[in-house]
Design an enzyme around this catalytic site. Structure first.
Site, PDB file in Angstrom:
ATOM      1  N   PRO A  71      -3.058 -11.415  10.643  1.00 26.14           N
ATOM      2  CA  PRO A  71      -3.382 -11.144  12.050  1.00 26.14           C
ATOM      3  C   PRO A  71      -3.515  -9.642  12.265  1.00 26.14           C
ATOM      4  O   PRO A  71      -2.799  -8.858  11.637  1.00 26.14           O
ATOM      5  CB  PRO A  71      -2.162 -11.694  12.808  1.00 26.14           C
ATOM      6  CG  PRO A  71      -1.054 -11.739  11.804  1.00 26.14           C
ATOM      7  CD  PRO A  71      -1.713 -11.988  10.478  1.00 26.14           C
ATOM      8  N   LYS A 123     -11.239  -1.775  17.931  1.00 22.24           N
ATOM      9  CA  LYS A 123      -9.885  -2.250  18.253  1.00 22.24           C
ATOM     10  C   LYS A 123      -9.667  -2.376  19.754  1.00 22.24           C
ATOM     11  O   LYS A 123      -8.689  -2.966  20.191  1.00 22.24           O
ATOM     12  CB  LYS A 123      -8.850  -1.287  17.681  1.00 22.24           C
ATOM     13  CG  LYS A 123      -8.906  -1.144  16.163  1.00 22.24           C
ATOM     14  CD  LYS A 123      -8.037  -2.169  15.471  1.00 22.24           C
ATOM     15  CE  LYS A 123      -8.102  -1.974  13.956  1.00 22.24           C
ATOM     16  NZ  LYS A 123      -7.243  -2.922  13.247  1.00 22.24           N
ATOM     17  N   LYS A 131     -13.597   2.815  14.962  1.00 24.01           N
ATOM     18  CA  LYS A 131     -12.403   1.963  15.002  1.00 24.01           C
ATOM     19  C   LYS A 131     -11.826   1.865  16.414  1.00 24.01           C
ATOM     20  O   LYS A 131     -11.333   0.824  16.819  1.00 24.01           O
ATOM     21  CB  LYS A 131     -11.347   2.494  14.021  1.00 24.01           C
ATOM     22  CG  LYS A 131     -10.222   1.520  13.795  1.00 24.01           C
ATOM     23  CD  LYS A 131      -9.484   1.797  12.519  1.00 24.01           C
ATOM     24  CE  LYS A 131     -10.351   1.474  11.319  1.00 24.01           C
ATOM     25  NZ  LYS A 131      -9.675   1.779  10.056  1.00 24.01           N
ATOM     26  N   ILE A 162      -2.514  -6.969  14.419  1.00 23.71           N
ATOM     27  CA  ILE A 162      -1.477  -6.800  15.446  1.00 23.71           C
ATOM     28  C   ILE A 162      -1.996  -5.933  16.589  1.00 23.71           C
ATOM     29  O   ILE A 162      -1.907  -6.300  17.763  1.00 23.71           O
ATOM     30  CB  ILE A 162      -0.202  -6.193  14.824  1.00 23.71           C
ATOM     31  CG1 ILE A 162       0.311  -7.101  13.700  1.00 23.71           C
ATOM     32  CG2 ILE A 162       0.862  -5.970  15.884  1.00 23.71           C
ATOM     33  CD1 ILE A 162       1.380  -6.466  12.817  1.00 23.71           C
ATOM     34  N   ASN A 218       0.854  -1.201   0.000  1.00 24.89           N
ATOM     35  CA  ASN A 218       0.000   0.000   0.000  1.00 24.89           C
ATOM     36  C   ASN A 218       0.882   1.241   0.000  1.00 24.89           C
ATOM     37  O   ASN A 218       2.104   1.132  -0.003  1.00 24.89           O
ATOM     38  CB  ASN A 218      -0.960  -0.031   1.199  1.00 24.89           C
ATOM     39  CG  ASN A 218      -0.213  -0.013   2.507  1.00 24.89           C
ATOM     40  OD1 ASN A 218       0.468   0.946   2.848  1.00 24.89           O
ATOM     41  ND2 ASN A 218      -0.296  -1.115   3.246  1.00 24.89           N
TER      42      ASN A 218
END
Ligand code: C5P
Length: 246
Positions: A152, A192, A188, A154, A56
């Site tokens: 995953p 998270k 978010k 992180i 990206n």
């Protein structure tokens, strides 16, 4: 760590930058003196075959600036960096990785820290079956089919660890959005499970030297207006130090 002749263990001299980082942190009187911080930065590269990868547009400039600002504030900083062209920040122990799984491994190895700042743009997916040899264009018109598996997460993993849950490890996440920044950053932060989430508009800042940030925590949101990435990094580090004290 590894020594010559393949030996491993005590007796290996630490890297000079790691020694300098530790000494500087010990002697510092900055707001984060004595604190250990891990920062992730840059993109990850996910291989397709031995010559191709998926990546990206993250340059690592913002994450590296945060690592530098944290070191200036007296912290001992480990920076886990994906492939970038920006130089390793002085006074910071930098570990270079390529893939999300390598980044996770490096983060886990350093996870006795007080603060984790996930500024890396980790690839969400990796190619399921990486080809061992270069995929050839053989003239038959047959196109390669890629299938993906999830990498995953992180940050979410670190935020769920026991030390993060009992307050010993303070976690900061990033959101690079293209629109509705505050809405997405707020959502978010919840998803998270981190106390502080930093939002920025990705396409407006990728590769550039300036940025604008919005900080979202349980109390609400706060804007750090448009400025150079190091200036913003210093402001962010000051905000983190203030929250740790509180
Ligand atoms: O879910 P999203 O990728 O947008 O979340 C961004 C935040 O999560 C960033 O702080 C990023 O460093 C972190 N992240 C991570 N591992 C992933 C994906 C994102 O640590 N696999």
């Amino acid at each position: 760590g590894d020594m010559a002749c393949g030996e491993y263990g005590l007796g290996r001299l630490a890297e000079p930058t790691a020694i300098m980082t530790a000494i500087t942190a010990m002697l510092s009187t900055g707001p984060l003196s004595g604190k250990h911080i891990i920062v992730t930065s840059g993109p990850t590269h996910e291989p397709i075959d031995p010559v191709r990868y998926i990546a990206n547009r993250s340059s690592g400039k913002q994450g590296h600036a945060i690592a530098k600002a944290a070191a200036e504030a007296g912290a001992s900083v480990v920076l886990v960096s994906g492939p970038v062209t920006v130089p390793d920040p002085a006074g910071v122990q930098t570990i270079h990785v390529e893939t999300a799984r390598q980044m996770l491994e490096a983060v886990e190895a350093a996870l006795s820290a007080d603060i984790f700042i996930g500024a890396a743009a980790v690839a969400d997916w990796r190619v399921a079956d990486v080809a061992g040899q270069k995929i050839k264009k053989d003239g038959s018109g047959q196109l390669p089919q890629l299938s993906f598996v999830e990498n995953p997460d992180i940050l979410a993993g670190v935020a769920q660890s026991a030390r993060a849950q009992n307050g010993a490890l303070y976690c900061v996440g990033f959101a690079a959005e293209s629109h509705d920044l505050l809405k997405h950053a707020t959502a978010k932060r919840e998803r998270k499970g981190v106390p502080l989430l930093v939002g920025n508009i990705g396409p407006a800042t990728f590769g550039l030297d300036d940025n604008a940030l919005v900080l979202v925590d349980a109390q609400g949101s706060q804007e750090l207006p448009h400025a150079g990435k190091l200036i913003l990094a210093r402001q962010l580090v000051a905000e983190i130090a203030r929250r740790l004290k509180a």
